[in-house]
Scaffold this active site. Structure first.
Site, PDB file in Angstrom:
ATOM      1  N   GLU A 298       0.844  -1.192   0.000  1.00 56.71           N
ATOM      2  CA  GLU A 298       0.000   0.000   0.000  1.00 56.71           C
ATOM      3  C   GLU A 298       0.879   1.242   0.000  1.00 56.71           C
ATOM      4  O   GLU A 298       1.874   1.313   0.715  1.00 56.71           O
ATOM      5  CB  GLU A 298      -0.916   0.005   1.220  1.00 56.71           C
ATOM      6  CG  GLU A 298      -1.790   1.252   1.355  1.00 56.71           C
ATOM      7  CD  GLU A 298      -2.603   1.560   0.110  1.00 56.71           C
ATOM      8  OE1 GLU A 298      -2.488   2.698  -0.389  1.00 56.71           O
ATOM      9  OE2 GLU A 298      -3.339   0.661  -0.370  1.00 56.71           O
TER      10      GLU A 298
ATOM     11  N   ILE B 216      -9.363   3.828  -1.487  1.00 60.52           N
ATOM     12  CA  ILE B 216     -10.257   4.970  -1.714  1.00 60.52           C
ATOM     13  C   ILE B 216     -11.621   4.737  -1.082  1.00 60.52           C
ATOM     14  O   ILE B 216     -12.180   5.605  -0.415  1.00 60.52           O
ATOM     15  CB  ILE B 216     -10.415   5.230  -3.226  1.00 60.52           C
ATOM     16  CG1 ILE B 216      -9.087   5.702  -3.821  1.00 60.52           C
ATOM     17  CG2 ILE B 216     -11.513   6.262  -3.482  1.00 60.52           C
ATOM     18  CD1 ILE B 216      -8.583   7.007  -3.232  1.00 60.52           C
TER      19      ILE B 216
ATOM     20  N   GLY C  85     -16.950   9.961 -13.710  1.00 56.49           N
ATOM     21  CA  GLY C  85     -16.468   8.591 -13.701  1.00 56.49           C
ATOM     22  C   GLY C  85     -15.032   8.476 -13.222  1.00 56.49           C
ATOM     23  O   GLY C  85     -14.397   9.450 -12.821  1.00 56.49           O
ATOM     24  N   VAL C  86     -14.542   7.233 -13.253  1.00 56.71           N
ATOM     25  CA  VAL C  86     -13.185   6.953 -12.783  1.00 56.71           C
ATOM     26  C   VAL C  86     -12.432   6.153 -13.829  1.00 56.71           C
ATOM     27  O   VAL C  86     -13.024   5.584 -14.750  1.00 56.71           O
ATOM     28  CB  VAL C  86     -13.200   6.176 -11.446  1.00 56.71           C
ATOM     29  CG1 VAL C  86     -13.835   7.013 -10.349  1.00 56.71           C
ATOM     30  CG2 VAL C  86     -13.936   4.847 -11.594  1.00 56.71           C
TER      31      VAL C  86
ATOM     32  N   GLY D 177      -7.151   0.353   3.338  1.00 55.90           N
ATOM     33  CA  GLY D 177      -8.578   0.474   3.062  1.00 55.90           C
ATOM     34  C   GLY D 177      -8.866   1.123   1.725  1.00 55.90           C
ATOM     35  O   GLY D 177     -10.001   1.083   1.241  1.00 55.90           O
TER      36      GLY D 177
ATOM     37  N   HIS E 164     -44.689  -8.662   8.311  1.00 52.30           N
ATOM     38  CA  HIS E 164     -45.550  -7.477   8.257  1.00 52.30           C
ATOM     39  C   HIS E 164     -45.521  -6.780   9.613  1.00 52.30           C
ATOM     40  O   HIS E 164     -45.551  -7.437  10.650  1.00 52.30           O
ATOM     41  CB  HIS E 164     -46.983  -7.891   7.925  1.00 52.30           C
ATOM     42  CG  HIS E 164     -47.977  -6.764   8.001  1.00 52.30           C
ATOM     43  ND1 HIS E 164     -48.121  -5.842   6.987  1.00 52.30           N
ATOM     44  CD2 HIS E 164     -48.846  -6.394   8.983  1.00 52.30           C
ATOM     45  CE1 HIS E 164     -49.051  -4.963   7.332  1.00 52.30           C
ATOM     46  NE2 HIS E 164     -49.507  -5.274   8.551  1.00 52.30           N
TER      47      HIS E 164
END
Length: 481
Positions: free
Chosen positions: A34, A41, A286-287, A39, A460
């Site tokens: 990393e 993004i 977007g990415v 963790g 219910h």
């Protein structure tokens, strides 16, 4: 001498760290690399902290509508921006620490730095040029660092980053990506959002609830363009009622920046240009996959449209090199990445009965107000595929629990194959539908037909009863509509 592992995962986002845990469970000596924050993004700057922000907005919404529930709140409800952001960061920080705990618990080594494939089975890790963006997420004290590491299996889980439009490059002050949008120093009075996918709509919903004047620009005819058209149109109407303005079939052709505001030139389908001024602009178009500087070209790893090309088990065209999650292509969703990683490492281990990921059964969720959730084919896609279909719908306004909650706007839509009863798709909009969609995902995964769903007893009063009613409606048997 290089340290050797069985499996090395590059990237510790949801896909990466889950893959590392499963790899260790299977008995592999495992390491994870990393460069910025455990963790990834999603946990630090995406899925989790945005939901914390949206929760604050939800509470704000209820406070402003307290009288609808017979309650009185004296005085005007106001926003403490710093406190809202601080809560979001603390939520993220707590989970970041949790990933570190999982790595220790499962004896997964953390290697801190930037990884590059030097040859099949080998990576070089150098000091990261990136620093954690948040002091709450420091570098793990016991992490390994620079050096050469080898493994028979190297899995790329490097994720994605915001896509940048030429001429609308984020500057961190006036033009934001989701990074800056999550940590505003103060709430903007006005905002332009480019893109109406899940990220764009969630931020539009958050900032509007917090009091900003919001305009959304979308190139396609419908907002939330991957959703069923009926859901998309309903969402647009509900968001417009909240005060969000939309320009569809339009694009931002130019942005002019002033000292503390931006002017967007919005060009419509007919060529007309409207100039809109706002305090800030969020680019949510977007990415794109993080495939750069990984040594892919030198090894001949095939890429396409900014993502690594893989088969159903995460395998690339180069033996011993795998890719999962956003870097392996759409749908770019955390839960897809996690499952993809488990499939990949279980296939490596030779676990019996491992199946390739069926992307047609991956749910999608948008956490705006109202929420949107879906799985499978839209009505349009089912017809395009030549399926003879039955369609059922059930409105929130006919459900007792929804009325009691004061959340009577929305519907659930189900699509079945007329001949076989196969559930082809389910589409929802309304309160808590992101917590309901899994019921249809399980049904599809078990190849359930309408008959099993009709004979399932739903409790219910619950919102989930609408799921069964939608199925009944597809076959002309709805009981409460």
């Amino acid at each position: 001498m290089a340290e050797n592992y069985d499996v090395i995962i590059v990237g510790s986002g949801p896909g990466g760290y889950v893959t590392a845990v499963r790899s260790a469970q299977l008995g592999f000596k495992t390491a994870i690399v990393e460069r910025e924050h455990l963790g990834g993004i999603c946990l630090n700057w995406g899925c989790i902290p945005t939901k914390a922000l949206l929760r604050s907005a939800e509470i704000m919404h209820y406070a402003e509508h307290a009288k609808d529930y017979g309650l009185k709140i004296e005085g005007k409800v106001s926003v403490d921006t710093a406190a809202v952001v601080d809560r979001s960061r603390k939520v993220s920080g707590r989970l970041n620490s949790g990933v570190g705990f999982l790595m220790k618990k499962n004896k997964v080594d953390v290697i801190w730095g930037e990884a590059k494939l030097t040859k099949p089975g080998e990576i070089a890790v150098s000091k990261s040029s990136k620093k954690p963006m948040d002091p709450q997420h420091p570098e793990p004290k016991d992490a390994k660092s620079d050096g050469t590491y080898t493994a028979k299996h190297i899995i790329l889980a490097t994720g994605a980053r915001p896509r940048v439009l030429p001429g609308i490059e984020p500057d961190g002050k006036l033009i934001w990506t989701y990074f800056e949008a999550m940590v505003p120093k103060e709430m903007p009075k006005s905002l332009i959002v480019i893109g109406s996918g899940a990220i764009g709509i969630e931020f539009a919903s958050f900032y509007r609830t917090m009091g900003a004047d919001v305009t959304v620009v979308e190139m396609l005819p419908n907002i939330l363009p991957v959703e069923d058209a009926e859901v998309s149109k309903f969402a647009k109407r509900q968001l417009e009622k909240q005060g969000i303005r939309f320009h569809v079939e339009a694009k931002v052709s130019k942005v002019e920046k002033s000292a503390n505001s931006v002017m967007a030139h919005v060009e419509t389908k007919g060529g007309k240009v409207e100039k809109i001024t706002a305090d800030r602009l969020i680019s949510a178009v977007g990415v794109q996959g993080n495939i750069e500087n990984l040594g892919l070209d030198a090894l001949g790893v095939k890429t396409e449209r900014g993502c690594v090309v893989v088969d159903g088990y995460g395998r690339t065209n180069v033996a011993g090199v795998y890719a999962i999650g956003d870097v392996a292509g759409p749908p770019m969703l955390a839960h897809k990445a996690e499952h993809e990683g488990v499939i990949c490492v279980e296939k490596i281990a030779g676990v019996p009965g491992v199946h390739a990921l069926d992307k047609g059964k991956i749910p999608g969720c948008t956490y705006c107000q109202p929420q949107v959730a879906s799985v499978g084919l839209t009505e349009e896609k089912a017809k395009e595929a030549g399926r003879d279909i039955r369609v059922g719908r059930f409105q929130f306004g006919a459900n007792g629990k929804a009325i009691a909650l004061g959340e009577d706007q929305g519907f659930i839509k189900t699509i079945f194959d007329r001949k076989t009863g196969e559930l082809l798709g389910a589409h929802m909009i309304g309160a808590e539908v992101t917590e309901l969609i899994h019921g249809f995902v399980v049904a599809m995964n078990l190849e359930t037909t309408e008959e099993e769903l009709m004979h399932t007893v739903f409790p219910h009063p619950t919102l989930s009863e609408m799921m069964k009613e939608s199925v009944l409606d597809a076959y002309g048997r709805a009981l409460n509509a």
